[in-house]
Design an enzyme around this catalytic site. Structure first.
Site, PDB file in Angstrom:
ATOM      1  N   ARG A  55      37.951 -25.188  28.617  1.00 50.40           N
ATOM      2  CA  ARG A  55      39.317 -25.342  28.094  1.00 50.40           C
ATOM      3  C   ARG A  55      40.198 -26.008  29.154  1.00 50.40           C
ATOM      4  O   ARG A  55      39.788 -26.190  30.294  1.00 50.40           O
ATOM      5  CB  ARG A  55      39.895 -23.979  27.692  1.00 50.40           C
ATOM      6  CG  ARG A  55      39.675 -22.954  28.778  1.00 50.40           C
ATOM      7  CD  ARG A  55      40.759 -21.953  28.904  1.00 50.40           C
ATOM      8  NE  ARG A  55      42.028 -22.543  29.214  1.00 50.40           N
ATOM      9  CZ  ARG A  55      42.371 -22.957  30.448  1.00 50.40           C
ATOM     10  NH1 ARG A  55      41.532 -22.876  31.490  1.00 50.40           N
ATOM     11  NH2 ARG A  55      43.572 -23.495  30.674  1.00 50.40           N
ATOM     12  N   ASP A 246      49.118 -30.611  27.556  1.00 51.36           N
ATOM     13  CA  ASP A 246      48.001 -31.061  26.713  1.00 51.36           C
ATOM     14  C   ASP A 246      48.262 -32.433  26.135  1.00 51.36           C
ATOM     15  O   ASP A 246      47.340 -33.187  25.845  1.00 51.36           O
ATOM     16  CB  ASP A 246      47.751 -30.055  25.586  1.00 51.36           C
ATOM     17  CG  ASP A 246      47.072 -28.828  26.144  1.00 51.36           C
ATOM     18  OD1 ASP A 246      47.782 -27.972  26.696  1.00 51.36           O
ATOM     19  OD2 ASP A 246      45.831 -28.776  26.084  1.00 51.36           O
ATOM     20  N   ASN A 256      52.491 -28.032  25.595  1.00 47.18           N
ATOM     21  CA  ASN A 256      51.676 -27.207  26.491  1.00 47.18           C
ATOM     22  C   ASN A 256      51.529 -25.832  25.839  1.00 47.18           C
ATOM     23  O   ASN A 256      52.084 -25.570  24.767  1.00 47.18           O
ATOM     24  CB  ASN A 256      52.328 -27.105  27.876  1.00 47.18           C
ATOM     25  CG  ASN A 256      51.381 -26.501  28.903  1.00 47.18           C
ATOM     26  OD1 ASN A 256      50.222 -26.919  29.012  1.00 47.18           O
ATOM     27  ND2 ASN A 256      51.840 -25.519  29.653  1.00 47.18           N
ATOM     28  N   LYS A 257      50.782 -24.968  26.490  1.00 49.82           N
ATOM     29  CA  LYS A 257      50.501 -23.632  25.939  1.00 49.82           C
ATOM     30  C   LYS A 257      51.766 -22.960  25.413  1.00 49.82           C
ATOM     31  O   LYS A 257      52.808 -22.983  26.068  1.00 49.82           O
ATOM     32  CB  LYS A 257      49.842 -22.780  27.039  1.00 49.82           C
ATOM     33  CG  LYS A 257      49.515 -21.359  26.666  1.00 49.82           C
ATOM     34  CD  LYS A 257      48.640 -21.250  25.429  1.00 49.82           C
ATOM     35  CE  LYS A 257      47.335 -22.015  25.578  1.00 49.82           C
ATOM     36  NZ  LYS A 257      46.616 -22.168  24.280  1.00 49.82           N
TER      37      LYS A 257
HETATM   38  O1  MRU Z   1      44.277 -23.374  25.049  1.00 55.29           O
HETATM   39  P1  MRU Z   1      44.021 -23.837  26.445  1.00 55.29           P
HETATM   40  O2  MRU Z   1      43.642 -22.737  27.369  1.00 55.29           O
HETATM   41  O3  MRU Z   1      43.049 -25.002  26.483  1.00 55.29           O
HETATM   42  O4  MRU Z   1      45.432 -24.403  26.934  1.00 55.29           O
HETATM   43  C1  MRU Z   1      45.518 -25.010  28.195  1.00 55.29           C
HETATM   44  C2  MRU Z   1      46.890 -25.393  28.581  1.00 55.29           C
HETATM   45  O5  MRU Z   1      47.832 -25.205  27.846  1.00 55.29           O
HETATM   46  C3  MRU Z   1      47.047 -26.122  29.878  1.00 55.29           C
HETATM   47  O6  MRU Z   1      48.299 -25.857  30.448  1.00 55.29           O
HETATM   48  C4  MRU Z   1      46.914 -27.632  29.660  1.00 55.29           C
HETATM   49  O7  MRU Z   1      45.722 -27.928  28.982  1.00 55.29           O
HETATM   50  C5  MRU Z   1      46.944 -28.398  30.923  1.00 55.29           C
HETATM   51  S1  MRU Z   1      45.487 -28.118  31.865  1.00 55.29           S
HETATM   52  C6  MRU Z   1      45.536 -29.047  33.259  1.00 55.29           C
END
Ligand code: MRU
Length: 359
Positions: A55, A246, A256-257
């Site tokens: 991930r 993302d 982002n998350k």
């Molecule tokens: O759902 P995930 O764990 O893949 O989400 C990840 C994030 O939101 C990160 O902050 C993002 O991918 C940047 S990673 C360098």
């Protein structure tokens, strides 16, 4: 096919090629177990992306590139047209795993473009080059993350505390991270930086992954639950927020998350800079604003179950978006591998991409 290897390997190697298989650290069982998986087929790789075994936007992109190779390595195609159609099918399948991180689609496009450029070569040679390209992406990611670290470390001074959300460290990339890279780099420069890690409900990437990774790297880290962010800001405990992305749109809006938007609004209220570490592969210049970013909706079970048991009444309605979009006006600056991009983000991103194209 999946095989579990109980190997303790440090520093973190999120993703690697063994010669036969893609080896990933299984992020669903961290921090309780450090378990590596060797993946040899497309379907298992898709499942690994979908279930967050691998991930974080950059790591998802690299995994997808290897997925392309796993998907076509046994192809019996004799001519390019047949091979191209098979590869397109593989890419479509991989692209269905998760919609938000643009790195996934960036990597798939890159592999398809490579195949197109090699259309006059034997299929076996194209397959070989696809594997090479996936391996190149690992090397490139190390350079990109290091560069983000170098630029971002300029924003950090000795004794500072930062707040981060989710995990944008080595586990989310090939090994050095984006939002955590400045902290690692500053550490190498002898600066002492303290990280507050928000736990990041519902899947707890902050609690499970960021704390583990910081501790492994010798970075002092304090875990807080998501609803404590305002408190640590109000008490002056953090001097900056660093997050990953993302997908960032051409105007600088940042997906982002989920939970990132709340932190950005809080940071504005408390006059705390809000930085987004954004490799160019996470910037989608094809979309004008964050309104166009597809937001992944995940299984309600992730919200109704925790700690291995049900925590909400059976049949309850659940809304579970995995990401949110922070409008560009809340972003103090983007930290890219080409330097720090400040406001006006839209204009400055245009300039940066024009410069890159001109080279
Ligand atoms: O759902 P995930 O764990 O893949 O989400 C990840 C994030 O939101 C990160 O902050 C993002 O991918 C940047 S990673 C360098």
């Amino acid at each position: 096919m999946l095989s579990y290897l109980e190997i303790q390997l440090m520093p973190v190697e999120t993703i690697a090629w063994t010669g036969e298989a893609v080896r990933i650290i299984d992020q669903t069982v961290l921090p309780c177990q450090v378990r590596y998986l060797e993946i040899t087929d497309l379907k298992t790789l898709w499942e690994a992306i979908k279930t967050l075994r691998v991930r974080g936007a950059p790591a998802i992109g690299i995994a997808a590139a290897f997925g392309c190779y796993l998907g076509i390595r046994d192809s019996k195609a004799q001519d390019f047209e047949t091979f191209r159609a098979e590869l397109a099918g593989v890419c479509e399948y991989l692209g269905s795993a998760r919609p938000t991180a643009v790195n996934l689609f960036w990597a798939l496009r890159r592999i398809q473009d490579l195949a197109e450029r090699m259309r006059d070569h034997p299929v076996e040679m194209i397959k070989h080059e696809i594997l090479d390209e996936a391996l190149n992406m690992i090397e490139e990611d190390h350079r990109v993350c290091r560069s983000i670290g170098r630029f971002g470390a300029e924003l950090l001074h000795d004794g500072m505390s930062i707040l981060t959300h989710c995990n944008a460290g080595g586990l989310a990339t090939a090994g050095y991270g984006t939002a955590l890279a400045p902290v690692f780099f500053a550490g190498e420069q002898g600066k002492h930086i303290h990280v507050y890690a928000g736990e990041t409900r519902p899947l707890l990437q902050g609690a499970r992954l960021t704390t583990w990774e910081c501790r492994e790297a010798g970075i002092p880290v304090t875990l807080i639950s998501d609803n404590m962010a305002a408190t640590v800001m109000a008490q002056g405990k953090v001097q900056a927020v660093f997050v990953g992305t993302d997908r960032t749109a051409a105007n600088g809006d940042v997906a982002n998350k989920v939970g990132t938007l709340g932190l950005a609004i809080l940071a504005r209220e408390f006059h705390i800079p809000f930085y987004v570490a954004a490799p160019l592969s996470s910037i989608d210049m094809a979309i004008e604003s964050g309104a166009e970013i597809p937001i992944e909706q995940r299984n309600p079970d992730e919200v109704t179950h925790s700690f291995g048991r049900r925590i909400a009444p059976e049949g309850i309605n659940v809304y579970n978006p995995a990401f949110d979009v922070t409008p560009h006006r809340y972003v103090t600056a983007l930290i890219t591998e080409r330097g720090i991009v400040g406001p006006p983000l839209g204009e400055n991103l245009q300039k940066l991409f024009a410069q890159i194209k001109a080279k």
